[in-house]
Design a protein around this motif. Structure first.
Motif, PDB file in Angstrom:
ATOM      1  N   ASN A 177      43.186  21.223  49.099  1.00 38.10           N
ATOM      2  CA  ASN A 177      44.015  22.337  49.561  1.00 38.10           C
ATOM      3  C   ASN A 177      43.977  23.546  48.638  1.00 38.10           C
ATOM      4  O   ASN A 177      44.895  24.351  48.637  1.00 38.10           O
ATOM      5  CB  ASN A 177      45.487  21.910  49.716  1.00 38.10           C
TER       6      ASN A 177
ATOM      7  N   LEU B 195      37.453  28.463  54.591  1.00 41.32           N
ATOM      8  CA  LEU B 195      37.707  29.638  55.435  1.00 41.32           C
ATOM      9  C   LEU B 195      36.816  30.788  54.989  1.00 41.32           C
ATOM     10  O   LEU B 195      37.209  31.942  55.017  1.00 41.32           O
ATOM     11  CB  LEU B 195      39.193  30.035  55.330  1.00 41.32           C
TER      12      LEU B 195
ATOM     13  N   ASN C  93      40.825  25.345  51.118  1.00 38.46           N
ATOM     14  CA  ASN C  93      41.237  26.538  51.846  1.00 38.46           C
ATOM     15  C   ASN C  93      40.648  27.783  51.193  1.00 38.46           C
ATOM     16  O   ASN C  93      41.270  28.830  51.192  1.00 38.46           O
ATOM     17  CB  ASN C  93      42.771  26.634  51.836  1.00 38.46           C
TER      18      ASN C  93
HETATM   19  C1  LIG Z   1      45.274  26.654  54.492  1.00 39.88           C
HETATM   20  O1  LIG Z   1      45.000  27.742  55.350  1.00 39.88           O
HETATM   21  C2  LIG Z   1      45.672  27.679  56.567  1.00 39.88           C
HETATM   22  C3  LIG Z   1      45.205  28.806  57.439  1.00 39.88           C
HETATM   23  O2  LIG Z   1      45.171  30.012  56.733  1.00 39.88           O
HETATM   24  C4  LIG Z   1      47.187  27.736  56.307  1.00 39.88           C
HETATM   25  O3  LIG Z   1      47.876  27.629  57.503  1.00 39.88           O
HETATM   26  C5  LIG Z   1      47.555  26.574  55.393  1.00 39.88           C
HETATM   27  O4  LIG Z   1      48.909  26.660  55.056  1.00 39.88           O
HETATM   28  C6  LIG Z   1      46.739  26.607  54.149  1.00 39.88           C
HETATM   29  N1  LIG Z   1      47.035  25.433  53.359  1.00 39.88           N
HETATM   30  C7  LIG Z   1      47.288  25.493  52.085  1.00 39.88           C
HETATM   31  C8  LIG Z   1      47.618  24.197  51.435  1.00 39.88           C
HETATM   32  O5  LIG Z   1      47.232  26.526  51.481  1.00 39.88           O
END
Ligand SMILES: *[C@@H]1O[C@H](CO)[C@@H](O)[C@H](O)[C@H]1NC(C)=O
Ligand SMILES: *[C@@H]1O[C@H](CO)[C@@H](O)[C@H](O)[C@H]1NC(C)=O
Ligand SMILES: *[C@@H]1O[C@H](CO)[C@@H](O)[C@H](O)[C@H]1NC(C)=O
Ligand SMILES: *[C@@H]1O[C@H](CO)[C@@H](O)[C@H](O)[C@H]1NC(C)=O
Ligand SMILES: *[C@@H]1O[C@H](CO)[C@@H](O)[C@H](O)[C@H]1NC(C)=O
Ligand SMILES: *[C@@H]1O[C@H](CO)[C@@H](O)[C@H](O)[C@H]1NC(C)=O
Ligand SMILES: *[C@@H]1O[C@H](CO)[C@@H](O)[C@H](O)[C@H]1NC(C)=O
Ligand SMILES: *[C@@H]1O[C@H](CO)[C@@H](O)[C@H](O)[C@H]1NC(C)=O
Ligand SMILES: *[C@@H]1O[C@H](CO)[C@@H](O)[C@H](O)[C@H]1NC(C)=O
Length: 887
Positions: free
Chosen positions: A339, A410, A364
């Motif tokens: 994450n 992403l 992410n």
């Molecule tokens: C990862 O990215 C998604 C989409 O941008 C977001 O909804 C999610 O909270 C993010 N997760 C973390 C752990 O940052």
């Protein structure tokens, strides 16, 4: 995912390490010296030991095991007088001539290992290697405890099972003990035994128990480990509870600690106190554990020694990407599934000069990969040849990088030039991001695995891909690639196992050079705009092909495939083309066929009853073609369609009665809970198909094996619905709509307690709806409209949830939800919504979507099981590798 970087280790290190597992006292060093004469009783013990097994060459034929290694026992003389000290794998003591070393790894011995084995006569043994044999699940005899001189005992990968005998603790001279890889959790050890072993083995340097079941072990026993320990590998052991990690990291010689995939292992990895550890830790694998890892502490203590760090899916505290720059020795770094967000920390990574494998997948990370020109030249000085003013390196990553996995993030923007210029790159996975632009030419000529799927790439296929002679896996699916596939020459990709270019906009004809791909197991060209005919070579392809998916293209002509005997084809999907003619009868040779989908074509044939003999056929889709004639035939085989779970013959021109004789035999649809919820397919390729669920066409990416349906709608079937339909207890969906069925609705349908949708509409059914149908407790969608049903609609349970569209256009039905009250024959029928085509379920629409939504969630969480199997496979490879290094 995480393990791929471990796989890469193999590619890098195997050339430098010996494949053969042999001890330092192995025979190879002896051969050049005059061998001492062996003792006759030891010779005969060896011969008897060897003769108590058979030699089976199919054992351990994996490329990371014993390929190309002759079993050592082959050279053992049958002549009693020969000197056993000179035999391959045997080492004798120079003076007394006793056998002190026996290396039978890769001997491929097969058979039970008995406690009266003559091996136990060799009391002077100091080293014993028995990995890569098959002892048929024998328990490890307690007699092993008699080898009191033993220093190296290697019983890995030899199919032992049962309890590890406590007598192993008598072997107090042991330096190496390897019990790993004896199948998953087939071998187990308890706290008592493990405590005795670790306490008494005070010289132990390497303890390897990967895959041994330790679910009953308290990790506190590891406090008793000898301070001599260098390597400890306990991956996939189901070790749970609080690990005294503090203690373990103070083992002064510890270089290697593998605890990965013990998901219930907790505790804090590093002490809160300021004590520095002294261990020269080089390799650390905590993949998917719940240990709390103090990241700054880890870097601080091991920055000069860490070479391999696997922290995928971990609980990392104090994450600070700039600290990565301090890992000056690191060559393999796996931080997948954590994450982590923000930009990829290029400015730290580019200092890691020894990095050969980087896995940041499933995080992410956002942003674009840097273009080299946007970088500050001072920062790039080590990897960027300024003087020649040409790009000689990877730029933000070291030139020697071989493995790069940035999948499932992403990331967006273009794939930058420096990445294509990495000359050693053999594994690149950028899948499931949002990369745009063209795919450019790769300068590496050693690509083994390339996955760019699920991005927004466009343009045509770069020609450098077709020069990659070592490529085994190529996935470019789910992009916007275009151009003529037919002009590409695939013939050099002789090692390709997996090829998918599906879900693009590729056109042209199927290149005949695909026929040269003899190693191919998965070929997926689906969802493109391919024209022309199906290449005949695909039928007579290599015996290796498992999956052939051409669905949704513009292929025409007949199916010119002649399937060879002994082929491996599991999934043939030609759905959604313009193929005509008849089904090739040689399909009966596809004994492994699980999915046959020729739906949505122009096939003009009678029912392929001869498919009934296929012993593994689970999905048969003939939907929307011109199949005709009766299918109510007598089966020719004892168990016709015994494994069929999805039968979709809808929208054809079949006539005659319903196939009662087949219904009687659809064994797979009868046994409701016989199967666990799993998916068809294997690790690499999930079988997908288009199915009709509750009236909606949808593509199932993975087919749950519990998913069972019969769809015979839109044909010309006549006669009654057979009572024995009630035997097909695991059915989830049943659609007989749009036929000319007569007679009553059988009350036996009540037995279909798993049925979620039932469509009998547009027939000529008469009589009442049996009250017993309220026992169909899973029913979510019911449609009996447009029939000649009469009488009161059953009430209670599921029947209270259906609205009047379920019953429309039946002149004689009454009661809830219709406004016509029962008992009053003159009451005019209330106007109901006109029911149109399948799918028009009005009120139930919402319920269906919600229901399906849940399905997706379940699907995802189960999908994970499939995923861990993939990891598991790669894990085995990894451990196989680390074992080899014990040699
Ligand atoms: C990862 O990215 C998604 C989409 O941008 C977001 O909804 C999610 O909270 C993010 N997760 C973390 C752990 O940052
Ligand atoms: C060799 O071992 C394999 C795998 O255990 C087994 O399927 C096969 O029957 C064995 N062959 C012989 C000749 O015993
Ligand atoms: C060893 O034990 C096995 C099983 O108990 C038996 O079948 C076999 O005959 C014994 N062999 C010898 C040499 O006693
Ligand atoms: C420990 O090893 C010694 C031999 O060095 C042996 O005599 C003793 O029985 C062993 N103890 C245990 C608990 O296994
Ligand atoms: C972890 O614990 C859970 C809950 O006790 C259990 O269901 C699961 O099987 C355990 N996992 C392992 C790998 O032992
Ligand atoms: C990492 O390296 C930097 C620069 O060499 C140094 O200032 C810092 O203290 C180091 N951090 C750790 C945790 O070793
Ligand atoms: C390059 O790095 C140096 C030193 O870190 C810094 O002073 C300079 O501003 C940087 N240049 C650019 C263009 O970022
Ligand atoms: C392909 O792999 C082999 C080893 O399997 C290696 O020797 C050869 O150099 C590789 N070829 C290329 C072009 O990378
Ligand atoms: C420990 O593992 C490493 C890496 O696999 C290996 O090179 C080394 O020989 C092992 N040490 C011992 C004592 O087995």
């Amino acid at each position: 995912m995480g393990w791929f970087s471990l796989l890469s280790l193999l590619f890098f290190l195997l050339p430098f390490s010996s494949f053969q597992t042999s001890s330092n006292v192995s025979s190879s060093s002896i051969i050049h010296h005059p061998s001492p004469l062996c003792h006759p009783y030891e010779r005969s013990a060896l011969i008897q030991f060897k003769n108590s097994f058979s030699v089976n060459n199919t054992i351990a034929s994996d490329p990371y095991g014993c390929d190309g290694i002759d079993p050592p026992t082959i050279s053992w003389a049958k002549n009693d007088a020969s000197n056993c000290c000179a035999w391959r794998g045997v080492t004798c003591d120079e003076k007394a001539g006793h056998v002190i070393g026996l290396d039978l790894s890769c001997a491929r011995l097969q058979g039970a290992f008995h406690s009266n084995s003559t091996l136990f006569f060799l009391r002077n043994l100091q080293s014993l290697y028995l990995s890569y044999n098959d002892f048929g699940g024998s328990t490890i005899p307690s007699e092993f405890g008699k080898f009191t001189n033993l220093e190296h005992l290697i019983l890995s990968n030899s199919n032992f099972s049962g309890n590890v005998p406590p007598e192993i603790s008598y072997l107090s001279k042991l330096v190496t003990l390897d019990l790993s890889l004896n199948n998953f959790h087939k071998l187990n050890v308890d706290t008592f035994t493990l405590k005795r072993i670790v306490t008494n083995l005070t010289n132990l340097e390497a303890l390897s128990m990967d895959l041994v079941d330790m679910s009953s072990v308290s990790p506190v026993v590891l406090m008793n480990l000898s301070s001599s320990l260098i390597n400890l590998t306990l991956s996939y052991c189901s070790l749970g509870g609080n690990l005294p990690a503090d203690y373990i990291f103070h083992l002064p010689k510890l270089e290697m600690l593998f605890l990965g995939e013990n998901e219930n292992l907790t505790g804090s990895l590093f002490p809160k106190s300021n004590r520095n550890t002294s261990s020269p830790l080089k390799e650390l694998d905590l993949f998917e554990t719940k240990l709390s890892i103090d990241f700054p502490y880890l870097i601080q203590n091991f920055k000069y020694s860490l070479e391999y760090l696997y922290l995928g899916s971990c609980k990392i505290l104090g994450w600070n990407p700039t600290l990565l720059a301090n890992l000056t020795q690191i060559s393999v770094l796996d931080l997948s599934s954590n994450n982590f967000g923000g930009e990829i920390p290029w400015s730290s990574l580019m200092h890691l000069e020894r990095l050969i494998s980087l896995d940041l997948s499933d995080n992410n990370f956002t942003g674009q990969l840097p273009e080299i020109s946007s970088y500050n030249s001072t920062q790039l000085s080590f990897s960027y040849d300024n003087s020649s003013n040409s790009l000689t390196s990877g730029g933000p990553l070291p030139l020697e990088l071989g493995v790069l996995d940035l999948s499932d993030n992403l990331l967006d923007g273009k794939i930058p030039g420096w990445l294509y210029s990495l000359k050693s790159l053999d594994y690149l996975d950028l899948s499931s991001n949002q990369f745009t632009g063209y795919i450019e030419e790769f300068q590496s000529h050693s690509l083994v695995r390339l996955n760019l799927s699920n991005n927004k790439l466009h343009g045509s296929l770069p020609s450098s891909i077709f020069q990659q002679v070592n490529l085994t896996f190529l996935d470019l699916s789910s992009n916007s690639l275009s151009g003529d596939v037919g002009i590409n020459d695939f013939s050099k990709l002789k090692r390709l196992i997996y090829l998918s270019i599906s879900k693009n906009q590729l056109g042209g004809k199927m290149p005949s050079s695909i026929c040269d791909l003899n190693s191919l197991q998965y070929l997926d060209l689906s969802n493109n705009s391919l024209i022309g005919t199906v290449h005949p070579c695909l039928g007579n392809f290599s015996v290796n092909l498992l999956v052939l998916n051409l669905h949704i293209n513009k292929l025409h002509g007949t199916i010119p495939l002649i399937f060879a005997k002994g082929n491996s084809l599991r999934n043939l999907n030609l759905n959604g083309n313009q193929l005509g003619g008849i089904l090739p009868q040689s399909l009966v040779r596809c004994k492994k066929m699980e999915i046959l989908d020729v739906g949505n074509n122009k096939m003009n044939d009678t029912f392929p009853y001869w498919l009934e003999s296929l012993p593994m056929l689970q999905v048969l889709i003939l939907r929307s073609n011109r199949f005709h004639g009766s299918i109510d035939v007598s089966p020719k085989t004892a168990l016709p369609f015994q494994t069929l779970r999805i039968m979709d013959l809808s929208n054809n021109e079949f006539s005659g009665n319903l196939p009662t004789k087949y219904f009687k035999n659809l064994l797979a649809m009868m046994d409701a809970y016989s199967d666990q919820l799993t998916y068809m397919g294997e690790d690499q390729y999930y079988e997908s198909t288009i199915v009709v669920i509750k009236g909606f066409l949808l593509e199932m990416e993975r087919i749950q094996t519990m998913f069972t349906t019969i769809d015979l709608s839109k044909n010309n079937f006549v006669g009654e619905i057979p009572k024995l339909i009630g035997k097909l207890k695991s059915l989830k969906g049943l659609n007989f709509s749009h036929n000319k069925l007569t007679g009553p609705i059988p009350s036996t349908l009540e037995n279909l307690s798993n049925l979620e949708w039932l469509d009998l509409s547009w027939n000529e059914l008469v009589g009442e709806i049996p009250q017993q149908l309220t026992n169909m407790i899973s029913l979510e969608v019911l449609n009996v409209s447009k029939n000649r049903l009469v009488g009161p609609i059953p009430s209670g349970k599921q029947f209270n949830t259906f609205d009047n569209t379920s019953y429309s256009e039946n002149m004689g039905l009454c009661g809830f939800p219709l406004s016509k009250i029962c008992g009053n024959n003159e009451a005019p029928q209330s106007p109901t919504t006109k029911f149109e085509e399948e799918g028009g379920y009005g009120f139930d629409w919402k319920i269906i979507l919600v229901g399906y939504g849940c399905g997706i969630v379940i699907g995802v969480s189960l999908g994970y099981i499939v995923l861990s199997n993939e990891k598991f496979t790669l894990f085995l490879i990894k451990i196989g590798f680390s074992n080899l290094l014990y040699a």
